[in-house]
Design a protein around this motif. Structure first.
Motif, mmCIF file in Angstrom:
data_model
loop_
_atom_site.group_PDB
_atom_site.id
_atom_site.type_symbol
_atom_site.label_atom_id
_atom_site.label_comp_id
_atom_site.label_asym_id
_atom_site.label_seq_id
_atom_site.Cartn_x
_atom_site.Cartn_y
_atom_site.Cartn_z
ATOM 1 N N ASN A 266 -3.893 -0.575 12.821
ATOM 2 C CA ASN A 266 -4.962 -0.717 14.073
ATOM 3 C C ASN A 266 -6.012 0.171 14.492
ATOM 4 O O ASN A 266 -6.971 0.071 14.982
ATOM 5 N N VAL A 267 -5.411 1.460 14.103
ATOM 6 C CA VAL A 267 -6.234 2.479 14.687
ATOM 7 C C VAL A 267 -6.951 3.402 13.390
ATOM 8 O O VAL A 267 -7.892 4.254 13.703
ATOM 9 N N GLU A 268 -6.890 2.707 12.320
ATOM 10 C CA GLU A 268 -7.535 3.385 10.969
ATOM 11 C C GLU A 268 -8.909 2.791 11.298
ATOM 12 O O GLU A 268 -9.270 1.372 11.086
ATOM 13 N N THR A 269 -10.015 3.411 11.050
ATOM 14 C CA THR A 269 -11.298 3.141 11.271
ATOM 15 C C THR A 269 -11.890 2.862 9.638
ATOM 16 O O THR A 269 -13.119 2.338 9.495
ATOM 17 N N ASP A 270 -11.355 3.381 8.674
ATOM 18 C CA ASP A 270 -11.719 3.165 7.254
ATOM 19 C C ASP A 270 -11.369 1.777 6.892
ATOM 20 O O ASP A 270 -10.053 1.594 6.640
ATOM 21 N N PRO A 271 -12.118 0.818 6.611
ATOM 22 C CA PRO A 271 -11.758 -0.337 6.030
ATOM 23 C C PRO A 271 -10.823 -0.469 4.819
ATOM 24 O O PRO A 271 -9.570 -1.055 5.065
ATOM 25 N N ALA A 272 -11.207 0.503 4.047
ATOM 26 C CA ALA A 272 -10.210 0.296 2.765
ATOM 27 C C ALA A 272 -8.688 0.824 3.189
ATOM 28 O O ALA A 272 -7.814 0.345 2.408
ATOM 29 N N LYS A 273 -8.626 2.091 3.668
ATOM 30 C CA LYS A 273 -7.572 2.491 4.149
ATOM 31 C C LYS A 273 -6.653 1.395 5.171
ATOM 32 O O LYS A 273 -5.322 1.451 5.063
ATOM 33 N N ARG A 274 -7.466 0.844 6.076
ATOM 34 C CA ARG A 274 -6.626 -0.065 7.122
ATOM 35 C C ARG A 274 -6.134 -1.049 6.112
ATOM 36 O O ARG A 274 -4.962 -1.430 6.231
ATOM 37 N N LEU A 275 -6.814 -1.614 5.361
ATOM 38 C CA LEU A 275 -6.542 -2.884 4.200
ATOM 39 C C LEU A 275 -5.075 -2.602 3.482
ATOM 40 O O LEU A 275 -4.201 -2.960 3.303
ATOM 41 N N ALA A 276 -5.164 -1.159 3.128
ATOM 42 C CA ALA A 276 -4.231 -0.547 2.214
ATOM 43 C C ALA A 276 -2.888 -0.530 3.117
ATOM 44 O O ALA A 276 -1.632 -0.685 2.604
ATOM 45 N N LEU A 277 -2.930 -0.214 4.485
ATOM 46 C CA LEU A 277 -1.822 0.031 5.312
ATOM 47 C C LEU A 277 -1.351 -1.389 5.602
ATOM 48 O O LEU A 277 -0.322 -1.627 5.352
#
Length: 535
Positions: free
Chosen positions: A474-485
């Motif tokens: 939810n706090v990750e602003t990098d789209p790719a990193k967010r989806l990986a989480l």
């Protein structure tokens, strides 16, 4: 966050002073749509089922809504502006936004609607949609008053919403029917009865004029709707169709213009004999048997849960039982549905059916069940009354009996009874219940597995590490990193086996050729305001 959502502006083209009386007299245009089982409610802040959403989206709108192809669009808002840091959303309401009684939609009505959704007294299954907003989580937990929600009426036509942190999927949530705007004075006057015919004041293209229990919901065109001139259908009947077989017969007899679904046994017939009406659509949806992890033995027996999952041949269930072309489900989030998201397919998915069966038998023995051990459980499979659901329950029960010696007990109930039982985790062992994504993001599925989601966490699943990973996304602003989480979170949940997935839905239905502008889309929403009937 895309530039499209940084700033949206809507050109208003309606003629000032438009009224229904200004139109020439024409024959009334009517559509009859099958909706499956009877809704529990049509209160947009309490609705949960797909068919409830279909009715709600015809009667109510929010700041955003869906267009003819199921994509997010401006609705009661004429413009949306997002601050550079992504935490403040400012909406300007349309000058011509009116309720069905002719009164203007105001920023105060929007604030009231959002506060009502978050208020624990409303008992909304979608109360967690308010969590991204400042104080939303605390309000839903009863720790702060609804008036403290981070939404304010700057002036009668301006609404400002403040989020705790940037939330990429927030605009998607705003297009959902649960975030519809209701008239504050109307709800305050009638309370829960405001949804009754004759009392309802709608914010959308139609208003309820008749509700027949187990029969139909009749809606009439709202002459005060801002886009009324473009609404072609005057009257809508949302018809309760509990039986897919009966619904099929009603369509063939000309009593329905569109069905909710199609009996599995009629797929081939419809494809060959009714090709112009047959509409298969891949939906952003997964069906599964939820395992009640608030009860034993399921709560403490991960090997038992996994054994039953492995013995359920999803490929056979999808392709042979549900119908050719149906996608078997190995993940909760449908694969290849969200750009950039890689579904975490479990290792066991690559095993042959025989290898999975052998592994299942080994797990059963390791869990202490079978000869010389504990007696095998007899899980009750609860499902809504529907021929297609029954076929799946019978098939999976036969697989377990043949492969593991597990004897399942079938229990079918009305759809709304099953839904209420799911919300309360009141089912004995397992419950067959599908989930359609509310917007095209993995989190719309994964939020159902959060330990702090009260109603829609149908399994009662709890894993602090899963919650932590979703929070980090939810706090990750990098789209790719967010989806990986989110993929990590899904992989963890799949290892814990809170459900036994069967298939990703391909909705097969019949739509009469005379119905125009029916555009298949992954969200499976077809607002009547965009449809028309060929003359």
């Amino acid at each position: 966050m895309t530039p499209f959502f940084r700033r949206l502006a809507l050109a208003v083209t309606l003629t000032a002073g438009f009224t229904a009386a200004a139109l020439p007299a024409l024959a009334e245009t009517t559509i009859r749509r099958g909706i499956g089982s009877a809704p529990r409610t049509i209160d947009p802040h309490r609705s949960d089922l797909v068919q409830e959403g279909w009715i709600d989206i015809d009667m109510f709108e929010g700041l955003l809504s869906l267009d003819a192809k199921g994509q997010t669009r401006l609705a009661l808002a004429a413009a949306m502006d997002i601050s550079p840091d992504g935490t403040v959303y400012t909406f300007t309401l349309r000058e011509d936004a009116k309720f069905s009684d002719g009164s203007p939609v105001t920023a105060g009505d929007v604030v009231f609607s959002f506060q009502r959704l978050a208020d624990p007294k409303t008992l909304s299954p979608y109360a967690y949609f308010a969590w991204p907003i400042v104080n939303g989580r605390e309000i839903t937990a009863g720790e702060k008053p609804p008036s403290s929600l981070g939404i304010e009426a700057v002036d009668p036509r301006t609404v400002r919403i403040t989020l705790i942190e940037p939330t990429g999927y927030f605009a998607g949530q705003l297009s959902h029917s649960s975030m519809s705007v209701v008239k504050k004075a109307n709800v305050e006057q009638y309370g829960d009865a405001f949804i009754q015919p004759g009392k309802m004041v709608a914010s959308g293209p139609y208003v309820l004029v008749e509700a027949v229990p187990q029969g139909h919901f009749k809606l009439a065109k709202n002459p005060h709707y801002y886009d009324a001139a473009q609404v072609r259908i005057d009257t809508v009947y949302h018809v309760v169709t509990e039986s897919a077989d009966t619904e099929f017969k009603q369509f063939r007899a000309g009593e329905l213009d569109a069905t909710y679904t199609l009996p599995v046994t009629q797929h081939e017939f419809a494809q060959k004999n009714l090709p112009e009406a047959f509409r298969p659509t891949e939906v952003f949806s997964t069906y599964q048997f939820w395992i009640n992890m608030t009860k034993e033995p399921w709560k403490s027996e991960p090997k038992l849960r996994l054994a039953l999952l492995l013995a359920a041949d999803t490929t056979v269930l999808a392709e042979k039982v549900v119908g050719a072309g149906t996608r078997p489900a190995f993940t909760f989030v449908p694969p290849d549905s969200v750009p950039g998201y890689t579904s975490p397919v479990p290792d066991w998915a690559s095993l042959s059916s025989a290898e999975r069966d052998a592994m299942a038998k080994k797990l059963i023995a390791e869990a202490g069940y079978g000869p010389g051990g504990k007696p095998l459980p007899k899980p009750e499979l609860l499902f809504s009354t529907n021929e297609n659901n029954r076929r799946i329950a019978i098939a999976i029960a036969a697989m377990w009996k043949q492969k593991l010696g597990v004897e399942a007990v079938l229990n079918n109930q009305e759809g709304r009874v099953v839904a209420s039982t799911a919300d309360d985790k009141a089912y004995k062992d397992m419950l067959f219940f599908g989930w359609n994504g509310d917007y095209l993001d993995p989190v719309t599925f994964l939020k159902l597995l959060r330990s702090d989601v009260a109603k829609q966490n149908y399994a009662g699943y709890r894993n602090p590490e899963f919650d932590r990973l979703v929070d980090l996304s939810n706090v990750e602003t990098d789209p790719a990193k967010r989806l990986a989480l989110l993929a990590q979170a899904e992989a963890l949940a799949l290892r814990d086996v809170p459900m036994i997935m069967t298939h990703h839905l391909t909705r097969r239905r019949l739509v009469a050729p005379r119905v125009l502008n029916w555009n298949p889309n992954p969200r499976d929403y077809y607002p009547t305001r965009y449809l028309d009937i060929a003359k």
